[in-house]
Every structure is written in structure tokens, then in C-alpha cells.
Design a protein around this motif. Sequence first.
Motif, short mmCIF file in Angstrom:
data_model
loop_
_atom_site.label_atom_id
_atom_site.label_comp_id
_atom_site.label_asym_id
_atom_site.label_seq_id
_atom_site.Cartn_x
_atom_site.Cartn_y
_atom_site.Cartn_z
N TYR A 1 0.80 -1.22 0.00
CA TYR A 1 0.00 0.00 0.00
C TYR A 1 0.84 1.27 0.00
N LYS A 2 2.14 1.15 0.25
CA LYS A 2 3.02 2.31 0.22
C LYS A 2 4.42 1.88 -0.20
N ASN A 3 5.22 2.83 -0.65
CA ASN A 3 6.57 2.53 -1.11
C ASN A 3 7.37 1.79 -0.03
N ALA A 4 8.18 0.84 -0.48
CA ALA A 4 8.93 0.03 0.49
C ALA A 4 10.15 -0.60 -0.14
N SER A 5 11.10 -0.98 0.72
CA SER A 5 12.28 -1.73 0.31
C SER A 5 12.14 -3.16 0.81
N PHE A 6 12.61 -4.12 0.00
CA PHE A 6 12.49 -5.52 0.34
C PHE A 6 13.85 -6.21 0.29
N ALA A 7 14.00 -7.24 1.15
CA ALA A 7 15.22 -8.04 1.16
C ALA A 7 14.87 -9.41 1.75
N TYR A 8 15.84 -10.29 1.81
CA TYR A 8 15.66 -11.61 2.40
C TYR A 8 16.78 -11.84 3.41
N VAL A 9 16.54 -12.77 4.32
CA VAL A 9 17.59 -13.19 5.26
C VAL A 9 17.48 -14.69 5.46
N TYR A 10 18.58 -15.39 5.18
CA TYR A 10 18.70 -16.78 5.64
C TYR A 10 19.63 -16.72 6.85
N TYR A 11 19.11 -17.12 8.01
CA TYR A 11 19.84 -16.89 9.26
C TYR A 11 20.93 -17.91 9.54
N GLY A 12 21.02 -18.96 8.72
CA GLY A 12 22.03 -19.97 8.98
C GLY A 12 21.64 -20.89 10.13
N ASP A 13 22.56 -21.76 10.53
CA ASP A 13 22.31 -22.69 11.64
C ASP A 13 23.64 -23.08 12.25
N LYS A 14 23.70 -24.22 12.91
CA LYS A 14 24.91 -24.62 13.62
C LYS A 14 26.07 -24.93 12.67
N THR A 15 25.76 -25.19 11.40
CA THR A 15 26.82 -25.56 10.47
C THR A 15 26.90 -24.65 9.24
N HIS A 16 25.96 -23.70 9.11
CA HIS A 16 25.91 -22.85 7.92
C HIS A 16 25.98 -21.37 8.27
N TYR A 17 26.60 -20.59 7.37
CA TYR A 17 26.61 -19.14 7.50
C TYR A 17 25.28 -18.55 7.01
N TYR A 18 24.98 -17.35 7.48
CA TYR A 18 23.79 -16.63 7.03
C TYR A 18 24.01 -16.05 5.64
N ASP A 19 22.93 -15.54 5.04
CA ASP A 19 23.05 -14.83 3.77
C ASP A 19 21.96 -13.78 3.67
N SER A 20 22.29 -12.64 3.11
CA SER A 20 21.34 -11.57 2.82
C SER A 20 21.90 -10.75 1.68
N PRO A 21 21.06 -10.01 0.95
CA PRO A 21 21.57 -9.25 -0.21
C PRO A 21 22.38 -8.03 0.24
N LEU A 22 23.29 -7.62 -0.62
CA LEU A 22 24.09 -6.43 -0.32
C LEU A 22 23.26 -5.17 -0.42
N LYS A 23 22.20 -5.23 -1.22
CA LYS A 23 21.37 -4.05 -1.44
C LYS A 23 19.91 -4.46 -1.50
N ALA A 24 19.03 -3.68 -0.86
CA ALA A 24 17.60 -3.96 -0.87
C ALA A 24 17.00 -3.60 -2.22
N THR A 25 15.83 -4.15 -2.50
CA THR A 25 15.08 -3.86 -3.74
C THR A 25 13.93 -2.94 -3.41
N TYR A 26 13.86 -1.82 -4.12
CA TYR A 26 12.84 -0.80 -3.84
C TYR A 26 11.65 -0.98 -4.78
N VAL A 27 10.44 -0.91 -4.19
CA VAL A 27 9.21 -1.01 -4.98
C VAL A 27 8.37 0.23 -4.68
#
Length: 245
Positions: A216-242
Amino acid sequence: MRKSLLLASAAAVAASLTLAPATANAAATAQTAAKAPTKITFKASTTSSAQLTVTGRLTATGAPVPAGLPLTLQCLAVVKGIPWFTIAPRKGVKAPVTRAGGAFTFKGTTGCAHGQFRVRFAGDARLAPATSASVRDTRINAMVTGWKVSPLKVRKGGYVSFSGTLKQDPTPGRYVAFKGQRVYLIVRYKGDREWTWFARPKTDAKGHFTARWRLYKNASFAYVYYGDKTHYYDSPLKATYVSVR
């Protein structure tokens, strides 16, 4: 002026090596032999958010190890052709130094997934230089590929679609689908400071995930994979604006 001094200095060194190489080598050997042999042992652990903790000890044969000796923490990446490099501490994070007795710690950020760590001591007037054995980072890297947000312009109350594929590389550098994982989709509306999650789809057998969100209003979007006991997290370097029309 500087060039002439440099040439003169180089000539003097060359002359000394020419006149008495055996004497120079003997002096260097004697100086090294006079220093106490040293050894470095350490352990390294990482968290899903890429925080690195190193604990270890510098010991010397027949000599005490004082506090304040600087050490260098290095990493060897799995990428071929990249040599050992120093892990530079972030602002406010101190490089490892010994405490009295030789113990040392380091806490910072690692950029060495699957790589190897080692610690080096340059030596001083009493103690010989040393390089530890290497310790491998066994935490697995994870990353989202094909991240897509569509459309980038939407009517008020319209839907925005999201998709991507989460992969992991249990074999360093060879990424495969990572199924059954929650990927959090987050939004920050224009004018807000905080990010909030609005969906957490689970990846399918091919690592793929999708979601939709009414905007309903302008926003930025991103994702986060938080990782676990054996994996690193991941997220984008830059958000996507809509933007909302």
C-alpha cells in the motif's frame, strides 16, 4: 636526493655481501640460534553470523612470554591463486596480542568460509618467529541466487511477488540446492527505520522459495537466511525498492 641515498645504501649492502658473505651468514645464524624457539597453538570457532573467535597460546622454550607481543591472524581462502592474507580487524576490534604467559584471543568477523586460519609471530630480540599449524573453517557457506522482486512499480493494494533459490556448498565451491530451510522476507516502508519480516517460506527440493505481499506504500524488500549450527547466514548487499503508484 632520496634516489641517490637509496643507491648508495644498496651499493654498501652489495659490497658487504661480496666481501664477507660467510661472515654475514654466520652472524645471522648465531643471532637466530640465540633466540628462544617458540610455538603457537590455537583453536578457532565461528557463528552463523560470521563472527570468529580465536583462542590460543604462544610458548617459548626456556624463556617466559611477556604480555603485549603482537600476533598476526591470517586466512587462506579456498579460491585458487589467492595467497594467505591478514584478517584485518574492524574498527574497534583489536588485533591479537599476548597476555603474560603467552595466551591470546581474537574476536572479529571472518570472510574465510571453508578456508584455513593460522597465527604468526614475527619474533623479537629474545624470541624466535613462529607460524602455527593451520585450522580449517568447517562451517558451510549458503547463498540465495536468482532473487527476484516483481513488479517494481505496483498500484496501491496490488501484489508483489518474490522468489529465489537457496544453495549451499558442502563441497567447497560446488553449490547445490538447500531444501527445507526457512528464508525470511523482510520489508522496510518508506519513512521507517526498522525492518520487519512478512513471510518465511520454506525451500523445496530444488532450494526454491516464493511468496506474495500486498503493498500500500513505497517500500524496500530483502531476504535473510539466518544460517544454523553448520551454515553461514546470507542476505543481499542491497535492498530492492518497490514504488506504489
